[in-house]
Design an enzyme around this catalytic site. Structure first.
Site, PDB file in Angstrom:
ATOM      1  N   GLY A 127      -0.633   1.388 -11.386  1.00 18.22           N
ATOM      2  CA  GLY A 127       0.531   2.063 -11.952  1.00 18.22           C
ATOM      3  C   GLY A 127       1.636   1.075 -12.235  1.00 18.22           C
ATOM      4  N   PRO A 154       5.539  -0.900 -11.112  1.00 14.68           N
ATOM      5  CA  PRO A 154       6.189  -1.493  -9.939  1.00 14.68           C
ATOM      6  C   PRO A 154       7.038  -0.519  -9.130  1.00 14.68           C
ATOM      7  CG  PRO A 154       6.388  -2.945 -11.836  1.00 14.68           C
ATOM      8  CD  PRO A 154       5.815  -1.664 -12.345  1.00 14.68           C
ATOM      9  N   VAL A 171       6.736   2.807  -8.589  1.00 18.11           N
ATOM     10  CA  VAL A 171       5.908   3.631  -7.714  1.00 18.11           C
ATOM     11  C   VAL A 171       5.078   2.746  -6.784  1.00 18.11           C
ATOM     12  CG1 VAL A 171       4.134   5.421  -7.635  1.00 18.11           C
ATOM     13  CG2 VAL A 171       5.889   5.483  -9.405  1.00 18.11           C
ATOM     14  N   GLY A 172       4.741   1.546  -7.235  1.00 18.79           N
ATOM     15  CA  GLY A 172       4.026   0.619  -6.372  1.00 18.79           C
ATOM     16  C   GLY A 172       4.774   0.334  -5.085  1.00 18.79           C
ATOM     17  N   GLU A 216      -2.014  -2.817  -8.754  1.00 18.01           N
ATOM     18  CA  GLU A 216      -2.201  -3.266 -10.141  1.00 18.01           C
ATOM     19  C   GLU A 216      -1.063  -2.664 -10.955  1.00 18.01           C
ATOM     20  OE1 GLU A 216      -4.329  -5.412 -11.138  1.00 18.01           O
ATOM     21  OE2 GLU A 216      -5.610  -5.544  -9.376  1.00 18.01           O
ATOM     22  N   CYS A 252      -2.135  -2.042 -20.373  1.00 15.21           N
ATOM     23  CA  CYS A 252      -1.251  -2.932 -19.622  1.00 15.21           C
ATOM     24  C   CYS A 252      -1.451  -4.401 -19.966  1.00 15.21           C
ATOM     25  CB  CYS A 252      -1.426  -2.722 -18.128  1.00 15.21           C
ATOM     26  SG  CYS A 252      -3.008  -3.302 -17.531  1.00 15.21           S
TER      27      CYS A 252
END
Length: 506
Positions: free
Chosen positions: A225, A227, A229-230, A247, A281
């Site tokens: 997803g 950054p 939400v990461g 990722e 991405c």
């Protein structure tokens, strides 16, 4: 090929991309735990953990059978998969079959071809102290793994990590994106019938379900997803000291040097930027080139767009659509950056944005502040390669850096003086098609890697093992108190590593 924080399929906050909840696929045990007032997925996680502790997934036979079953799923459900992709974002059949079926099947077969060697104990060098012992690395599965996928490649980006997790001997919960709702429904309804239900499960739903899942203790978490939400996923993992892979994507720069065949450059740029309507991405996110190169490149880009999609790309069957109204509105807002040199047409009802090139974009403008995730290519002009490298290095490290240059010295300068998850010369995205190469980011673009053996290693705990004899106790006496200088000398002589020769760099 993950979704960004602005386009994340498993966001932790409420957003208008979330459709009505799709019926749960194989998240068994949910109702019982609800009735008991527990986390709704506690029963599911504990059930999978029981299967793992019983050793059900450890044997090579089970791993092979599940990988083969995954391959059969891709073969049997090819048309439903293509139909789901068409419904979610009008993904052209060739793009869907290539990216969502063929590349995943390659990963399955690569793992099946290599699994026996990957699983073997790895014997290591020993010193004199351990000369009579057996020292090796045992490839242990982590246990119960959670894989959270995005919407842009909704099958590929859950099944490729699943290949690694199965090969490594884990039990797995898959959480597909609710935004690509047709693919989510397909995965939930069809995939569980192919896999061992004691060891694998699919959970559907939106941010609330993802948040509840993350409250449970997993042995490994794999998240694709953005950054923002990461960081939330990493915080949740930290509560249980759970290792994870992130990722995350990022703005991938593409430097176009002077000279060379600019039509070939344009063809490859348009393909990389417009594949899946730019919702990739590893797509080239912006171009860096001199003002002179920009003026020569623009007509070549126009020719490539016309050749690929005809005079009206909206009528082309080979051009996808943005996944949601939210994404359409976000990308359309970026069209005010620089000047629209090519394209720019939009249709909100179809969620259509034409292949678009923005010229003379300033670094401070909106198109340069976030990953675009649409068929829009900004061009930022720089005097030359030195300034391009400085520009790249002044920003967060991306998932990929690309360079187009006929001069190999320029290619190697960009390679050696920048940092990124991956690198491509004279073509975008191709590095991620090889299972023999690791795929992943660095810094803001990700943590960890996968594909091929790198996926197996990601989901494997490398367990250090030494097997010693219960006899020969006299050999241990130098390490026991009372200590003496003589004992120290014996221990040093038996265990010390000596440097061999000298190091000369050619």
């Amino acid at each position: 090929m993950d979704a960004t924080n602005t386009s994340q399929g498993n966001n932790m906050t409420t957003h208008q991309d979330t459709p009505g909840k799709v019926p749960v696929g194989s998240d068994t045990g949910k109702m019982d735990s609800k009735a008991a007032g527990m986390n709704p997925y506690a029963g599911l996680v504990s059930g999978l953990r029981a299967a793992w502790l019983a050793g059900k997934t450890r044997g090579a036979e089970h791993r092979v059978s599940q990988l083969e079953a995954l391959g059969r799923f891709l073969d049997d459900k090819k048309q439903p998969i293509l139909d789901a992709m068409a419904s979610d974002m009008r993904k052209p059949p060739l793009e869907a079959e290539l990216s969502e079926i063929l590349l995943v099947k390659n990963e399955v077969n690569y793992a099946l071809n290599s699994l026996a060697s990957w699983m073997k104990d790895e014997f290591v060098e020993k010193n004199l102290v351990t000369r009579l012992d057996t020292a090796f690395i045992r490839k242990d599965p982590y246990g119960v793994v959670l894989i959270i996928g995005p919407w842009n490649y909704p099958l590929h980006l859950i099944l490729v990590p699943l290949v690694g997790a199965i090969a490594a001997g884990n039990c797995v919960i898959i959480k597909p994106s609710e935004i690509s709702s047709c693919t989510e429904k397909l995965v939930a309804e069809m995939l569980p019938s192919y896999l061992d239900k004691d060891c694998f499960a699919v959970v559907t739903g939106g941010p609330a379900e993802t948040t509840q899942l993350l409250e449970n203790k997993f042995d490994y978490i794999f998240y694709t997803g953005g950054p923002q939400v990461g960081r939330i996923v990493m915080t949740a993992a930290a509560k249980h000291l759970t290792p994870l892979t992130l990722e995350l994507g990022g703005k991938n720069p593409c430097y176009v040097a002077e000279g060379g065949d600019l039509q070939s450059v344009a063809n490859r740029l348009v393909w990389g930027r417009c594949f899946n309507a730019g919702q990739t991405c590893v797509a080239p996110d912006y171009v860096l080139c001199s003002p002179e190169t920009q003026e020569k490149l623009l007509p070549a880009l126009g020719r490539a767009i016309a050749q690929f999609y005809g005079p009206d790309p909206r009528a082309s069957p080979d051009f996808a659509r943005l996944v949601s109204d939210r994404q359409f509105q976000r990308v359309r807002a970026l069209l005010g950056s620089g000047r629209v040199a090519l394209g720019g047409q939009t249709d909100e009802q179809e969620r259509y944005i034409a292949p678009t090139v923005l010229a003379d974009v300033q670094p401070s403008e909106p198109a340069m502040q976030e990953e675009i995730f649409g068929p829009v290519l900004p061009i930022v002009t720089v005097p030359g390669v030195d300034e391009a490298i400085a520009f790249i290095n002044s920003r967060e490290r991306p998932l990929a850096v690309y360079v187009f240059a006929a001069d190999s010295k320029v290619v190697h300068r960009v390679l050696e003086q920048t940092s990124s998850g991956g690198f491509g010369a004279n073509d975008p995205m191709m590095h991620m098609t090889l299972p023999s190469l690791p795929f992943g980011g660095i810094g803001n673009s990700g943590l960890g890697s996968y594909h091929g053996k790198f996926g197996f290693d990601t989901f494997t705990h490398q367990r250090a093992c030494v097997l010693r004899s219960s006899g020969l106790e006299a050999l241990n006496s130098p390490r026991y108190p009372p200590y003496s200088q003589r004992k120290l000398g014996l221990l040093a002589a038996a265990s010390q590593i000596q440097r061999k020769g000298t190091c000369s760099l050619q």
